[in-house]
Design a protein around this motif. Sequence first.
Motif, PDB file in Angstrom:
ATOM      1  N   LEU A  20       0.829  -1.213   0.000  1.00 59.44           N
ATOM      2  CA  LEU A  20       0.000   0.000   0.000  1.00 59.44           C
ATOM      3  C   LEU A  20       0.862   1.262   0.000  1.00 59.44           C
ATOM      4  CD1 LEU A  20      -2.780  -1.190   2.465  1.00 59.44           C
ATOM      5  CD2 LEU A  20      -3.161  -0.452   0.090  1.00 59.44           C
ATOM      6  N   ALA A  21       1.957   1.246   0.731  1.00 58.35           N
ATOM      7  CA  ALA A  21       2.848   2.420   0.746  1.00 58.35           C
ATOM      8  C   ALA A  21       3.502   2.610  -0.613  1.00 58.35           C
ATOM      9  CB  ALA A  21       3.903   2.257   1.848  1.00 58.35           C
ATOM     10  N   LEU A  22       3.963   1.514  -1.223  1.00 58.29           N
ATOM     11  CA  LEU A  22       4.605   1.608  -2.541  1.00 58.29           C
ATOM     12  C   LEU A  22       3.603   2.096  -3.591  1.00 58.29           C
ATOM     13  CD1 LEU A  22       6.664  -1.717  -2.404  1.00 58.29           C
ATOM     14  CD2 LEU A  22       7.621   0.605  -2.403  1.00 58.29           C
ATOM     15  N   GLU A  23       2.367   1.624  -3.505  1.00 61.49           N
ATOM     16  CA  GLU A  23       1.346   2.034  -4.473  1.00 61.49           C
ATOM     17  C   GLU A  23       0.984   3.508  -4.295  1.00 61.49           C
ATOM     18  OE1 GLU A  23      -0.100   0.393  -6.964  1.00 61.49           O
ATOM     19  OE2 GLU A  23       0.830  -1.578  -6.671  1.00 61.49           O
ATOM     20  N   GLU A  24       0.767   3.942  -3.056  1.00 56.27           N
ATOM     21  CA  GLU A  24       0.426   5.346  -2.822  1.00 56.27           C
ATOM     22  C   GLU A  24       1.558   6.263  -3.280  1.00 56.27           C
ATOM     23  OE1 GLU A  24      -2.262   6.964  -1.988  1.00 56.27           O
ATOM     24  OE2 GLU A  24      -1.310   8.933  -1.818  1.00 56.27           O
ATOM     25  N   ALA A  25       2.798   5.781  -3.127  1.00 51.60           N
ATOM     26  CA  ALA A  25       3.962   6.575  -3.531  1.00 51.60           C
ATOM     27  C   ALA A  25       4.196   6.511  -5.038  1.00 51.60           C
ATOM     28  CB  ALA A  25       5.210   6.063  -2.803  1.00 51.60           C
ATOM     29  N   ALA A  26       3.440   5.670  -5.745  1.00 51.93           N
ATOM     30  CA  ALA A  26       3.704   5.421  -7.164  1.00 51.93           C
ATOM     31  C   ALA A  26       5.169   5.052  -7.385  1.00 51.93           C
ATOM     32  CB  ALA A  26       3.309   6.628  -8.032  1.00 51.93           C
ATOM     33  N   ALA A  27       5.690   4.278  -6.452  1.00 53.92           N
ATOM     34  CA  ALA A  27       7.089   3.839  -6.550  1.00 53.92           C
ATOM     35  C   ALA A  27       7.206   2.691  -7.546  1.00 53.92           C
ATOM     36  CB  ALA A  27       7.583   3.374  -5.178  1.00 53.92           C
ATOM     37  N   GLU A  28       8.353   2.636  -8.193  1.00 53.91           N
ATOM     38  CA  GLU A  28       8.605   1.524  -9.108  1.00 53.91           C
ATOM     39  C   GLU A  28       9.055   0.324  -8.281  1.00 53.91           C
ATOM     40  OE1 GLU A  28      11.250   0.513 -13.106  1.00 53.91           O
ATOM     41  OE2 GLU A  28      11.532   2.413 -12.071  1.00 53.91           O
ATOM     42  N   TYR A  29       8.308  -0.777  -8.372  1.00 54.61           N
ATOM     43  CA  TYR A  29       8.711  -1.958  -7.590  1.00 54.61           C
ATOM     44  C   TYR A  29       8.282  -3.223  -8.299  1.00 54.61           C
ATOM     45  CZ  TYR A  29       3.929  -2.849  -5.791  1.00 54.61           C
ATOM     46  OH  TYR A  29       2.594  -3.144  -5.669  1.00 54.61           O
ATOM     47  N   ILE A  30       8.971  -4.284  -7.944  1.00 54.81           N
ATOM     48  CA  ILE A  30       8.583  -5.604  -8.435  1.00 54.81           C
ATOM     49  C   ILE A  30       8.252  -6.465  -7.218  1.00 54.81           C
ATOM     50  CG2 ILE A  30      11.018  -6.278  -8.588  1.00 54.81           C
ATOM     51  CD1 ILE A  30      10.197  -8.190 -10.842  1.00 54.81           C
ATOM     52  N   ASP A  31       7.139  -7.165  -7.306  1.00 55.45           N
ATOM     53  CA  ASP A  31       6.689  -8.058  -6.234  1.00 55.45           C
ATOM     54  C   ASP A  31       7.297  -9.422  -6.571  1.00 55.45           C
ATOM     55  OD1 ASP A  31       5.256  -9.181  -4.131  1.00 55.45           O
ATOM     56  OD2 ASP A  31       3.395  -8.124  -4.646  1.00 55.45           O
ATOM     57  N   VAL A  32       8.499  -9.665  -6.084  1.00 58.34           N
ATOM     58  CA  VAL A  32       9.355 -10.714  -6.641  1.00 58.34           C
ATOM     59  C   VAL A  32       8.711 -12.091  -6.664  1.00 58.34           C
ATOM     60  CG1 VAL A  32      11.559 -11.929  -6.378  1.00 58.34           C
ATOM     61  CG2 VAL A  32      11.446  -9.452  -6.033  1.00 58.34           C
ATOM     62  N   ALA A  33       8.107 -12.504  -5.549  1.00 55.33           N
ATOM     63  CA  ALA A  33       7.567 -13.863  -5.491  1.00 55.33           C
ATOM     64  C   ALA A  33       6.356 -14.039  -6.394  1.00 55.33           C
ATOM     65  CB  ALA A  33       7.205 -14.231  -4.046  1.00 55.33           C
ATOM     66  N   ARG A  34       5.766 -12.915  -6.856  1.00 58.50           N
ATOM     67  CA  ARG A  34       4.636 -13.009  -7.791  1.00 58.50           C
ATOM     68  C   ARG A  34       5.096 -12.897  -9.243  1.00 58.50           C
ATOM     69  NH1 ARG A  34      -0.352  -9.499  -6.622  1.00 58.50           N
ATOM     70  NH2 ARG A  34      -1.410 -11.307  -7.535  1.00 58.50           N
ATOM     71  N   ALA A  35       6.357 -12.615  -9.451  1.00 57.59           N
ATOM     72  CA  ALA A  35       6.883 -12.485 -10.810  1.00 57.59           C
ATOM     73  C   ALA A  35       7.192 -13.874 -11.382  1.00 57.59           C
ATOM     74  CB  ALA A  35       8.140 -11.619 -10.799  1.00 57.59           C
ATOM     75  N   PRO A  36       7.195 -14.000 -12.704  1.00 56.90           N
ATOM     76  CA  PRO A  36       7.469 -15.314 -13.304  1.00 56.90           C
ATOM     77  C   PRO A  36       8.874 -15.801 -12.956  1.00 56.90           C
ATOM     78  CG  PRO A  36       6.672 -13.720 -14.950  1.00 56.90           C
ATOM     79  CD  PRO A  36       6.965 -12.956 -13.719  1.00 56.90           C
ATOM     80  N   SER A  37       8.996 -17.113 -12.790  1.00 52.75           N
ATOM     81  CA  SER A  37      10.296 -17.665 -12.406  1.00 52.75           C
ATOM     82  C   SER A  37      11.325 -17.499 -13.527  1.00 52.75           C
ATOM     83  CB  SER A  37      10.159 -19.141 -12.018  1.00 52.75           C
ATOM     84  OG  SER A  37       9.585 -19.863 -13.082  1.00 52.75           O
ATOM     85  N   ASP A  38      10.861 -17.380 -14.780  1.00 51.04           N
ATOM     86  CA  ASP A  38      11.841 -17.170 -15.843  1.00 51.04           C
ATOM     87  C   ASP A  38      12.302 -15.710 -15.897  1.00 51.04           C
ATOM     88  OD1 ASP A  38       9.624 -15.957 -16.879  1.00 51.04           O
ATOM     89  OD2 ASP A  38       9.437 -17.258 -18.641  1.00 51.04           O
ATOM     90  N   ARG A  39      11.750 -14.899 -15.022  1.00 48.16           N
ATOM     91  CA  ARG A  39      12.268 -13.537 -14.875  1.00 48.16           C
ATOM     92  C   ARG A  39      12.785 -13.329 -13.454  1.00 48.16           C
ATOM     93  NH1 ARG A  39       7.731  -9.644 -16.468  1.00 48.16           N
ATOM     94  NH2 ARG A  39       9.331  -8.105 -15.951  1.00 48.16           N
ATOM     95  N   HIS A  40      13.402 -14.361 -12.910  1.00 46.57           N
ATOM     96  CA  HIS A  40      14.031 -14.310 -11.580  1.00 46.57           C
ATOM     97  C   HIS A  40      13.018 -14.113 -10.472  1.00 46.57           C
ATOM     98  CE1 HIS A  40      17.722 -14.169 -13.856  1.00 46.57           C
ATOM     99  NE2 HIS A  40      17.315 -13.070 -14.469  1.00 46.57           N
ATOM    100  N   GLY A  41      11.754 -14.459 -10.703  1.00 46.85           N
ATOM    101  CA  GLY A  41      10.740 -14.334  -9.673  1.00 46.85           C
ATOM    102  C   GLY A  41      10.383 -15.677  -9.070  1.00 46.85           C
ATOM    103  N   GLY A  42       9.251 -15.678  -8.341  1.00 47.97           N
ATOM    104  CA  GLY A  42       8.775 -16.908  -7.731  1.00 47.97           C
ATOM    105  C   GLY A  42       9.178 -17.021  -6.267  1.00 47.97           C
ATOM    106  N   VAL A  43       8.495 -17.932  -5.595  1.00 41.38           N
ATOM    107  CA  VAL A  43       8.751 -18.109  -4.163  1.00 41.38           C
ATOM    108  C   VAL A  43      10.187 -18.545  -3.902  1.00 41.38           C
ATOM    109  CG1 VAL A  43       8.114 -19.431  -2.116  1.00 41.38           C
ATOM    110  CG2 VAL A  43       6.346 -18.634  -3.668  1.00 41.38           C
ATOM    111  N   SER A  44      10.720 -19.373  -4.805  1.00 40.30           N
ATOM    112  CA  SER A  44      12.074 -19.882  -4.548  1.00 40.30           C
ATOM    113  C   SER A  44      13.098 -18.758  -4.555  1.00 40.30           C
ATOM    114  CB  SER A  44      12.440 -20.951  -5.581  1.00 40.30           C
ATOM    115  OG  SER A  44      12.376 -20.393  -6.886  1.00 40.30           O
ATOM    116  N   ALA A  45      12.844 -17.719  -5.359  1.00 42.06           N
ATOM    117  CA  ALA A  45      13.759 -16.572  -5.364  1.00 42.06           C
ATOM    118  C   ALA A  45      13.755 -15.883  -3.998  1.00 42.06           C
ATOM    119  CB  ALA A  45      13.366 -15.583  -6.460  1.00 42.06           C
ATOM    120  N   MET A  46      12.581 -15.854  -3.370  1.00 45.21           N
ATOM    121  CA  MET A  46      12.465 -15.239  -2.050  1.00 45.21           C
ATOM    122  C   MET A  46      13.113 -16.106  -0.980  1.00 45.21           C
ATOM    123  SD  MET A  46       9.029 -14.131   0.022  1.00 45.21           S
ATOM    124  CE  MET A  46       8.456 -15.783   0.445  1.00 45.21           C
ATOM    125  N   ILE A  47      12.760 -17.380  -1.007  1.00 49.66           N
ATOM    126  CA  ILE A  47      13.284 -18.282   0.030  1.00 49.66           C
ATOM    127  C   ILE A  47      14.799 -18.380  -0.067  1.00 49.66           C
ATOM    128  CG2 ILE A  47      13.294 -20.712   0.768  1.00 49.66           C
ATOM    129  CD1 ILE A  47      10.291 -20.763   0.238  1.00 49.66           C
TER     130      ILE A  47
END
Lengths: 245, 245
Positions: A20-47
Amino acid sequence: MRYELYYWPSIQGRGEFVRLALEEAAAEYIDVARAPSDRHGGVSAMIGIFQDAGHPHSPFAPPFLRAGKQLIAQTANILLFLGPRHGLVGQSETRRLWTNSLQLTIADMLTEVHDTHHPIGSGLYYEEQQSEALRRAEDFLRHRLPKFLAYFERVLADNPAGERYLVGNALSYADLSMFQMIEGLRYAFPHAMSGAARAYPRLIDLHDRVAARARIAAYLASSRRIPFNDTGIFRHYPALDRPAR
Amino acid sequence: MRYELYYWPSIQGRGEFVRLALEEAAAEYIDVARAPSDRHGGVSAMIGIFQDAGHPHSPFAPPFLRAGKQLIAQTANILLFLGPRHGLVGQSETRRLWTNSLQLTIADMLTEVHDTHHPIGSGLYYEEQQSEALRRAEDFLRHRLPKFLAYFERVLADNPAGERYLVGNALSYADLSMFQMIEGLRYAFPHAMSGAARAYPRLIDLHDRVAARARIAAYLASSRRIPFNDTGIFRHYPALDRPAR
């Protein structure tokens, strides 16, 4: 700078206070664990980050935020970092400390909400601790919830700059978090919260004004907002939603 | 400036994390609720502040600290304020955020310690929730305690500046808090903690070095240090002290 937010991909949870803070700030961000694993995302990237030995600032648990070379954990601490960078907290040290103390009280309240359905162990299923959950939820709704909500209602009423925000006369990240708290409580405990608008008019008004902000409204209507569900912190189990205020 | 610390007068509790920082800093302070009522002390002086409507920065609960005109609540927030003023945290923002995130993780752990004997409601007696406490304590000692302690042991092991402190190469308030955590865990769970020196050698070494610091040793030997007892956060109920690591 593009931030990287690391949090569980299927729930709002504690990560939502950061989103919510990032959205209100219109900050550029990536929600890593929700990103595709072929773009370095996914839960495993977080863990991989928070369970890997060797990183000097390794987090205990999500959420955590990567900002350049910094890795910052703990929800209130991430907001303490983001607030001054995005105009989401007052300038003076006094205001920042006051905002942080409100955020920490929201965090305490959130832990108690979680424990209404998990009073014995976070590694067990709800169904394995349901009888204890009934007792804990009743105690929470009867004693703790009114105490917390009355406190925050009083913070608004006693704000020397007016009743529209928790701190001063401008939006802070604590207001965004309070929106999320009210939203979650209404989802989880519709019966217990049924009289909230009458009992806590300032809090409900704050909730409604935050929800109507352009960037927040756009976020809530987007697919980036994960719906409430039965694996998050706010869960709607009708059996637990008993005492009316 | 003479600080005023407000906390329950008969327990270490969350206030102890602030007391330890004030003692290590050799700061001038008064522990208000422990002061005589004819000198404006006593519990009523504390309750008068946090339950009185009208104060713009009213705390939700003790501990809170008065520093001049400021009233600062929430343990981690008080330490965030005191740290830079008394050389109890590093200078850079990165170090301060890292120290704060460790302190917040200690706070999370402390809440879980509290809930081993109060899993249902903080307003109920232990005896009213003893069967639930047995389950929660077993889960805590089997799963959560090792996870928390292993994490902090790893923080020491992975500190690029060496294994003597949690952050950098100098004492911070997080080290003082970790001393208190180990001390309390050993009081509450002597059986479960019996192998801690072997399993977590860096943490126990940190504990011992903090205890031996001149000001801390003098404080611990003084009447200002309230003994552990059965009304605080760390309680020794033998029935709850089961799983060995």
